[in-house]
Design an enzyme around this catalytic site. Structure first.
Site, PDB file in Angstrom:
ATOM      1  N   CYS A  96      51.680  10.401  -9.113  1.00 45.70           N
ATOM      2  CA  CYS A  96      50.609   9.733  -9.864  1.00 45.70           C
ATOM      3  C   CYS A  96      50.569   8.574  -9.585  1.00 45.70           C
ATOM      4  CB  CYS A  96      50.295  10.373 -11.047  1.00 45.70           C
ATOM      5  SG  CYS A  96      48.926   9.709 -11.846  1.00 45.70           S
ATOM      6  N   CYS A 120      49.147   6.567 -12.457  1.00 40.04           N
ATOM      7  CA  CYS A 120      49.942   6.706 -13.575  1.00 40.04           C
ATOM      8  C   CYS A 120      51.069   5.679 -13.581  1.00 40.04           C
ATOM      9  CB  CYS A 120      50.474   7.962 -13.923  1.00 40.04           C
ATOM     10  SG  CYS A 120      49.366   9.467 -13.773  1.00 40.04           S
ATOM     11  N   ASP A 121      51.601   5.559 -12.505  1.00 41.78           N
ATOM     12  CA  ASP A 121      52.862   5.123 -12.181  1.00 41.78           C
ATOM     13  C   ASP A 121      52.993   3.645 -11.273  1.00 41.78           C
ATOM     14  OD1 ASP A 121      54.060   6.988 -13.897  1.00 41.78           O
ATOM     15  OD2 ASP A 121      54.382   8.343 -12.097  1.00 41.78           O
TER      16      ASP A 121
END
Ligand code: NAP
Length: 308
Positions: free
Chosen positions: A133, A136-137
Site C-alpha cells: 500500500c 499508506c506507507d
C-alpha cells in the site's frame, strides 16, 4: 436467528447495512479482521461522490459505519470460517465456534492484496520495507529509492504515487508490456523518476544489518541473469485475492476465486436470500462507489426477498 446478516464492513457491507437498517431490518453486521476494509489503508479518497475536497479513507468508513448504526445496524466481530447455505436458514460458523443463522445473507467480504511469497517478504513486512500500500506507507520513503512490482493499473498507480516521495521508483514487470490502461501506462513510462525493468521477477528481498530492506534481487526471465536493485521500500502490486474461501464448494467461484453472480444480476446467487457485493464479486471495477452500489442492490434484493 437473524433476519439478515451482512458479512463485511467495507464499502459494500456498510452500504448494505445502511439500506437494510433503514428498511427496519436491524441487520447484524459481522466485522472481520480488517474493519472498514481496504479503504482504511488508503489516505485520501478523491473520487467518492459528495466529497469535493476528498476524504480520508478511514474517516469515510467511520462515517458509513455510524450512518448504518444510526438506523439500527448492529456490529459484532466474527471471523467466519465455514458456511452452510443449503437450508432455509443460512448457517455461518466462526473461528471461535460461534454459529450464526439468518434468513437472508449478504456476503461482502472484499479482497486482499496478493503477495509474492519470496524470501524476505514476510520478514520485512510492515515497517521494515515491504508493503502492498503506497498510499499508506509511501511517505516513509522520502528521498529514498523504492521498487514497485507489477504491470497493472495498481502498479502504475502505486509507482506514480511514490514519485511524490521517493528519489527513484523502479517498476519491475515480468513481461515487456504493461497490462495497465494506456493512460496510466503512458504516464508511468513518461515519468522522469520511474525506471522500468522488463521481463524480470523478484527472487528475494535483501535486508541490511538492521533488518530493513536494502535491495531486491531480480532474475531476468529471458536470460536468467540476476542482479540486485537497491531499494528501501518494496511495494507489491500484483492484484488481489478475493476473500471467498469459507464459501468454496457452496457458491460458484471463477478461476481467481471471485464469486460468479447468478444470471444477469450482479448480486444474486444460486441460493435464494443469499447475495454477494463488492470486491469479492467484482474483479473489474473494484471501486469504493461500485462496491457501495452493489451493497445497495444486495440490500434491496434481500429486503424484497424477506418481504415475500
Ligand atoms: P491486475 O490488472 O490483475 O494486474 C496484476 C499485475 O501483476 C499484472 O501485470 C501481472 O502480470 C502481475 N503479476 C501477477 N502475479 C504476479 C507474480 N506472481 N509475479 C509478478 N507479477 C505478477 O491487478 P491490478 O493492477 O490490481 O488491477 C485490478 C483491476 O483493478 C483492473 O481491472 C484495474 O484496471 C483496476 N484498477 C483500476 C485503477 C484505476 O482505474 N485507477 C487502479 C487500480 C486498479 P501480467 O501482466 O504478466 O499478468
Amino acid at each position: 436467528m437473524e433476519d439478515i446478516i451482512i458479512l463485511g464492513t467495507g464499502c459494500a457491507g456498510l452500504t448494505a447495512a445502511i439500506y437494510a437498517a433503514r428498511a427496519n431490518l436491524s441487520p447484524l453486521v459481522l466485522e472481520g479482521n480488517q474493519p472498514g476494509g481496504q479503504l482504511t489503508t488508503t489516505s485520501e479518497v478523491e473520487n467518492f461522490p459528495g466529497w469535493p475536497e476528498g476524504i480520508d479513507g478511514f474517516e469515510l468508513m467511520d462515517k458509513l459505519r455510524k450512518q448504518a448504526g444510526r438506523f439500527g445496524a448492529r456490529y459484532t466481530f466474527a471471523e467466519i470460517t465455514t458456511a452452510d447455505l443449503s437450508g432455509d436458514l443460512k448457517k455461518l460458523t466462526a473461528a471461535d465456534g460461534t454459529v450464526y443463522t439468518c434468513k437472508a445473507l449478504i456476503i461482502a467480504t472484499g479482497a486482499r492484496p496478493r503477495t509474492l511469497g519470496i524470501p524476505g517478504e514476510s520478514a520485512m513486512w510492515g515497517g521494515k520495507g515491504v508493503s502492498t500500500c503506497a498510499t499508506c506507507d509511501g511517505a516513509f520513503y522520502r528521498n529514498m529509492e523504492v521498487v514497485v512490482v507489477g504491470g497493472g493499473d495498481s502498479a502504475a498507480e502505486e509507482a506514480l504515487f511514490l514519485t511524490r516521495f521517493a528519489s527513484k521508483v523502479t517498476l519491475i514487470h515480468r513481461r515487456d508490456e504493461l497490462r495497465a490502461s494506456k493512460i496510466m501506462a503512458d504516464r508511468v513510462l513518461a515519468h522522469e523518476k520511474v525506471e522500468t525493468v522488463w521481463n524480470s521477477i523478484p527472487e528475494e528481498v535483501l535486508a541490511d544489518e538492521t533488518g530493513n530492506a536494502r535491495a531486491v534481487r531480480v532474475v531476468d526471465v529471458k536470460t536468467g541473469e540476476k542482479r540486485e536493485i537497491p531499494c528501501k521500500g518494496f511495494f507489491i502490486a500484483i492484484g488481489h485475492i478475493p476473500n471467498t474461501a469459507p464459501f468454496k464448494g457452496q457458491l460458484p467461484l471463477d478461476e481467481n476465486g471471485y464469486f460468479i453472480p447468478e444470471g444477469k444480476s450482479q448480486v444474486r446467487t444460486a441460493y435464494p436470500g443469499v447475495y454477494v457485493a463488492g470486491d469479492c464479486a467484482d474483479h473489474i471495477f473494484r471501486q469504493a462507489i461500485t462496491a457501495a452500489g452493489m451493497g445497495c442492490q444486495a440490500a434491496i434484493e434481500a429486503e424484497r426477498w424477506l418481504a415475500q
